[in-house]
Design a protein around this motif. Structure first.
Motif, PDB file in Angstrom:
ATOM      1  N   ASP A  94      -6.308   5.604 -11.882  1.00 22.41           N
ATOM      2  CA  ASP A  94      -6.341   7.053 -12.064  1.00 22.41           C
ATOM      3  C   ASP A  94      -7.013   7.771 -10.887  1.00 22.41           C
ATOM      4  N   HIS A 147      -7.603  10.268  -8.041  1.00 22.26           N
ATOM      5  CA  HIS A 147      -7.208  11.651  -7.706  1.00 22.26           C
ATOM      6  C   HIS A 147      -7.872  12.064  -6.398  1.00 22.26           C
ATOM      7  N   HIS A 188      -7.923  15.437  -3.712  1.00 22.73           N
ATOM      8  CA  HIS A 188      -7.490  16.812  -3.417  1.00 22.73           C
ATOM      9  C   HIS A 188      -7.888  17.201  -1.998  1.00 22.73           C
ATOM     10  N   ARG A 205      -3.011  19.084  -4.343  1.00 19.63           N
ATOM     11  CA  ARG A 205      -3.258  17.908  -5.194  1.00 19.63           C
ATOM     12  C   ARG A 205      -2.438  16.733  -4.650  1.00 19.63           C
ATOM     13  N   LEU A 226      -3.246  13.235  -4.410  1.00 16.75           N
ATOM     14  CA  LEU A 226      -3.152  12.049  -5.289  1.00 16.75           C
ATOM     15  C   LEU A 226      -3.474  12.482  -6.707  1.00 16.75           C
ATOM     16  N   ASN A 227      -2.599  12.133  -7.621  1.00 16.04           N
ATOM     17  CA  ASN A 227      -2.676  12.666  -8.983  1.00 16.04           C
ATOM     18  C   ASN A 227      -2.708  11.586 -10.047  1.00 16.04           C
ATOM     19  N   GLY A 228      -3.564  10.586  -9.796  1.00 19.90           N
ATOM     20  CA  GLY A 228      -3.696   9.530 -10.801  1.00 19.90           C
ATOM     21  C   GLY A 228      -2.983   8.265 -10.375  1.00 19.90           C
ATOM     22  N   THR A 242      -3.830   6.918  -0.101  1.00 19.81           N
ATOM     23  CA  THR A 242      -4.300   5.892  -1.034  1.00 19.81           C
ATOM     24  C   THR A 242      -5.036   4.802  -0.260  1.00 19.81           C
ATOM     25  N   ARG A 271     -12.158  12.764  -3.000  1.00 16.39           N
ATOM     26  CA  ARG A 271     -11.804  12.023  -4.206  1.00 16.39           C
ATOM     27  C   ARG A 271     -12.417  12.769  -5.377  1.00 16.39           C
ATOM     28  N   GLY A 330     -11.309   8.926 -10.615  1.00 16.16           N
ATOM     29  CA  GLY A 330     -10.702   7.611 -10.577  1.00 16.16           C
ATOM     30  C   GLY A 330     -11.625   6.529 -10.082  1.00 16.16           C
ATOM     31  N   GLY A 338       1.955  11.642  -5.170  1.00 11.83           N
ATOM     32  CA  GLY A 338       0.609  11.171  -5.472  1.00 11.83           C
ATOM     33  C   GLY A 338       0.467  10.425  -6.780  1.00 11.83           C
ATOM     34  N   VAL A 339       1.577   9.910  -7.292  1.00 10.81           N
ATOM     35  CA  VAL A 339       1.550   9.131  -8.525  1.00 10.81           C
ATOM     36  C   VAL A 339       2.398   7.874  -8.317  1.00 10.81           C
TER      37      VAL A 339
END
Ligand SMILES: Nc1ncnc2c1ncn2[C@@H]1O[C@H](COP(=O)(O)OP(=O)(O)O)[C@@H](O)[C@H]1O
Ligand code: SF4
Ligand SMILES: [Mg+2]
Length: 325
Positions: A8, A10, A12, A26, A28-30, A54, A68, A71, A235-236
């Motif tokens: 998870d 995240h 921004h 946004r 990375l979103n999880g 990532t 970050r 997560g 980002g998922v």
């Protein structure tokens, strides 16, 4: 247990516009992924999907305005998001190593190649100059650089792109890391050399029982060397599983689109999937990030984003995976 486990995650980008309004991208979103020892996990997706970000987050290399915001990143049972910079520095380049694209810009043009490899060994292992030189020579041999004794004293500009990439791989492996992160390691090399570099990576992972996270935008690379794959969008990680299964029985509409739009693969999608512009990270819709491009989207897709079924070998973050429930 997995050597690396990201849950998870995240990230921004927070900035102010010219009216002094806070703007949040946004990125990375999880993100969820895990990599085991002895396997290559491919992270694939379009440019801008968040693959490199990532990797940077795992390496502890995020810099403002990237933050970050949630997560966990667990490496060998340790939570990396809470440890000190000193601890992280000692892990990075030692237990976790990274190979990046464009080897030419990653090598110091004014330092002989052998010395660049030796230096990393000296810094992290407090080895003597002689020990480090011997280790560098051994590594140049291991990555298949011909006439390594003589090439130790060569300058980076005397190496071809493929040979320079081998040097970077030698630098990454010199301290026997447990986790190798390779970000587009063969991009920009010609096809034959690309295949050789990927073979080298695969052999290194097998021999050393490394865990490897291989980032690429190329499904062919995934097919050639990866054991498992995660497909990333906005980002998922929208789908993950063994390569064979993901490629032959894709569950997520975006994976189907990717496979269908790749010229060397079978078109597996039923009916055309609408291609579309890259998602606007400043204005992602609530719920599933793929909904504006998805041919199967329903109102429920604007609700909560489905979790990745992490207990299953193969799963997708979709309300209507195919074959459907
Ligand atoms: N300073 C920034 N402000 C806002 N967004 C950014 C910034 N830097 C990078 N991004 C965005 O972060 C996203 C993730 O980038 P990246 O991880 O490099 O993608 P990939 O490696 O998959 O091509 C991209 O969409 C990019 O536009
Ligand atoms: S959750 Fe809905 S919008 Fe998202 S991929 Fe699945 S069907 Fe499409
Ligand atoms: Mg990238």
């Amino acid at each position: 247990m997995s050597l690396l486990r990201v849950r998870d995650l995240h990230v921004h980008f927070v900035a102010r516009d010219r009216y002094d309004q806070v703007r949040v991208a946004r990125a990375l979103n999880g993100v969820d992924l895990s990599v085991d020892r002895g396997e290559i996990f491919g992270l694939v997706g379009e440019t801008g999907a968040g693959k490199s970000l990532t990797a940077h987050a795992i390496m502890g290399l995020l810099r403002e305005p990237a933050r970050r915001v949630g997560g966990s990143i667990e490496f060998d049972g340790r939570e990396l998001t809470v440890i000190s910079d000193d601890e992280l520095n000692s892990i990075r380049g030692d237990q976790i190593a990274m190979v990046v694209q464009s080897p030419r810009t990653s090598l110091d043009p004014l330092t002989r190649v052998g010395e660049q490899i030796a230096r990393i060994h000296r810094v992290h292992r407090e080895a003597s100059a002689e020990q480090a030189q011997a280790r560098a020579l051994q590594m140049m041999q291991a990555v298949g650089i011909p006439d390594p004794q003589a090439r130790m004293r060569a300058w980076p500009h005397q190496f071809s792109g493929g040979m320079a990439q081998r040097v970077l791989i030698a630098m990454a492996l010199v301290n026997d890391p447990q986790l190798l992160i390779a970000d587009e390691p063969s991009t920009g090399l010609d096809v034959t050399v690309q295949a050789q570099i990927l073979d080298l990576l695969r052999a290194s992972v097998r021999e050393r029982q490394l865990a490897a996270l291989l980032i690429t935008h190329d499904l062919g690379v995934v097919a050639q060397v990866c054991d498992r794959v995660g497909v990333m969008f906005a980002g998922v990680v929208v789908e993950a599983g063994p390569v064979e299964q993901v490629f032959t029985q894709p569950l997520h509409p975006y994976t189907r689109h990717l496979i269908g739009s790749s010229p060397d693969r079978l078109t597996l999608g039923r009916g055309a999937v609408r291609a579309g512009a890259a998602p606007d990270l400043y204005n992602l819709p609530p719920g599933c990030p793929y909904q504006n491009r998805c041919p199967r989207a329903q109102p429920v897709c604007q609700g909560e984003l489905m979790p990745l079924p992490v207990d299953e070998a193969h799963g997708a973050r979709c309300h209507f995976p195919e074959p459907g429930p």
